[in-house]
Enzyme design. Structure first.
Site, short mmCIF file in Angstrom:
data_model
loop_
_atom_site.label_atom_id
_atom_site.label_comp_id
_atom_site.label_asym_id
_atom_site.label_seq_id
_atom_site.Cartn_x
_atom_site.Cartn_y
_atom_site.Cartn_z
N ASP A 154 0.87 -1.16 0.00
CA ASP A 154 0.00 0.00 0.00
C ASP A 154 0.92 1.23 0.00
OD1 ASP A 154 -2.31 1.66 0.43
OD2 ASP A 154 -1.74 1.74 2.55
N LEU A 155 0.39 2.39 -0.30
CA LEU A 155 1.23 3.60 -0.39
C LEU A 155 1.04 4.52 0.83
CD1 LEU A 155 3.14 5.44 -2.00
CD2 LEU A 155 1.14 6.30 -3.24
N ASP A 156 -0.18 5.06 0.95
CA ASP A 156 -0.43 6.05 2.02
C ASP A 156 -0.33 5.39 3.39
OD1 ASP A 156 -1.26 8.44 0.40
OD2 ASP A 156 -2.73 7.00 -0.32
N THR B 244 1.52 10.16 4.19
CA THR B 244 0.36 10.89 3.68
C THR B 244 -0.96 10.53 4.38
OG1 THR B 244 0.45 9.21 1.97
CG2 THR B 244 1.07 11.45 1.33
N LYS C 156 -9.17 5.20 6.49
CA LYS C 156 -7.85 4.77 6.01
C LYS C 156 -7.99 3.68 4.95
CE LYS C 156 -4.56 5.48 9.77
NZ LYS C 156 -3.79 4.73 10.78
N SER D 88 -2.53 0.92 -4.27
CA SER D 88 -3.08 2.06 -3.55
C SER D 88 -4.41 2.46 -4.16
CB SER D 88 -2.11 3.25 -3.64
OG SER D 88 -2.75 4.42 -3.16
N ALA D 89 -5.37 2.76 -3.30
CA ALA D 89 -6.68 3.21 -3.77
C ALA D 89 -6.61 4.65 -4.27
CB ALA D 89 -7.69 3.11 -2.64
N LYS E 155 -11.34 -1.14 -1.30
CA LYS E 155 -10.96 -1.96 -0.15
C LYS E 155 -12.08 -1.80 0.89
CE LYS E 155 -6.08 -0.84 -0.93
NZ LYS E 155 -4.88 -0.13 -0.44
N GLU F 109 0.05 -3.39 4.53
CA GLU F 109 -1.02 -2.39 4.68
C GLU F 109 -0.99 -1.71 6.04
OE1 GLU F 109 -3.60 -0.75 3.82
OE2 GLU F 109 -4.03 -1.40 1.76
N ASP F 110 -1.46 -0.46 6.09
CA ASP F 110 -1.58 0.22 7.39
C ASP F 110 -3.04 0.36 7.82
OD1 ASP F 110 -2.22 2.15 5.38
OD2 ASP F 110 -2.01 3.72 6.90
#
Ligand code: G6P
Ligand code: MG
Length: 323
Positions: free
Chosen positions: A102-104, A110, A138, A207-208, A238, A262-263
């Protein structure tokens, strides 16, 4: 035969029908090396193979099927067996071929920027916004996030008004990330992705965020990913597995060859629904469904998770024939 089938499926396989979903909680008697059973379910043929190393669920024919393993939702697809740990949590290391990040909140700092932008919008339109709402947003795409925010609204909004609100939030977010650079990578993030590649695994991004390509460029890490799933082509946000399945397909790999990172709770659910093992980054309470939780991406060491080669069924040992 009927009695032994029932004994295996209901007794040792722990099969129950929960909310219309076939749900398994397999156990392995100490004296047994393993067992297998097959079953038909609403036009599908499913095979379950249980060994100490794990439980393999295979859909032999029929449309994709949702099942549960120790309460965790998995989606089975023909030709893509899913292997789970007997305990319900995946054990590591495994023979993964890729890591899907995942990115953020995992790679980029971010999550707080998205949070602040939604909070500003909520204040402007007079809606409550606390950390619990923030946690629910999130990992969830822009429109689905807005719907969560509007759960507390006292009047309904037209589609055009919702579009305008989503755009306003995105403008607030973009104003912040315009100034982003490599310094906005989370500590250890670049090294985590680079080390994964050095270990011979592929890397992908799931990433969404429709801002992901811009953010990757700003952070200077676009070249570290073999594949970036296009959030614009994802129809189901997600916790639906669509984006992680798209990332695995983009890499040309089966979902079970991939480890997801994932966070967000919604993201962990998405990874599991795709049939992948999940590493959570952040708070263990929020991410209790993850197979393992690390406090930050800096603690991600690929050698803890991935062994170099995938073993064949023969190497894993003999499994008795289907009953
Ligand atoms: C990520 C973030 C979410 C955000 C979503 C959509 O998953 O974790 O907070 O809502 O992306 O981002 P976008 O940039 O397209 O609004
Ligand atoms: Mg995230």
């Amino acid at each position: 035969m009927g009695g032994s089938w029932l004994g295996l499926t209901w007794g040792f396989g722990g099969l129950r029908c929960v909310d219309g979903v076939p749900s398994f909680a397999p156990t392995l008697p100490a004296a047994w090396q393993g067992y297998r059973f097959g079953m038909r379910w609403r036009g599908r043929q499913v095979r379950v193979a249980v060994q100490a190393q794990g439980v393999e669920y295979s859909l032999l024919e029929g449309a994709p099927l949702e099942i549960r393993h120790h309460g965790r939702t998995l989606t089975l697809h023909v030709d893509h067996p899913v292997t789970c740990a007997l305990s319900g949590k995946a054990s590591f290391p495994q023979s993964f071929k890729a890591v899907i990040f995942d990115l953020d909140g995992v790679i980029a700092d971010t999550a707080v920027v998205h949070h602040a932008a939604w909070k500003k919008l909520a204040a402007e339109i007079g809606l409550p916004f606390d950390d619990a709402v923030g946690e629910r947003l999130k990992g969830v795409d822009r429109r689905a996030s807005l719907e969560i925010l509007l759960e507390n609204a006292t009047h309904s909004y037209s589609e055009a008004e919702k579009d305008a609100l989503a755009t306003r939030k995105n403008d607030y977010y973009r104003q912040q990330i315009e100034h982003f650079g490599p310094e906005n990578l989370l500590p250890g993030a670049r090294e985590a992705v680079a080390a994964t590649r050095r270990a011979g695994l592929k890397t992908a991004l799931a990433s969404a965020s429709r801002n992901a390509p811009l953010l990757l460029e700003r952070l200077g890490i676009a070249e570290l990913f073999d594949y970036v799933a296009d959030a614009g082509n994802i129809r189901h946000a997600k916790p639906d597995p669509e984006i992680f399945l798209a990332a695995a397909a983009g890499l040309g790999l089966a979902p079970t060859d991939c480890l997801g990172v994932e966070d967000a709770a919604a993201g962990v659910a998405s990874i599991h629904a795709a049939g992948m093992a999940a590493v959570g980054i952040g708070d263990t309470r929020a991410l209790h469904q993850a197979d393992v939780v690390l406090p930050a991406i800096a603690a991600f060491d690929i050698t803890d998770f991935a062994t170099p080669e995938k073993k064949t069924q023969d190497e894993r040992g003999h499994v008795p024939p289907i009953v």
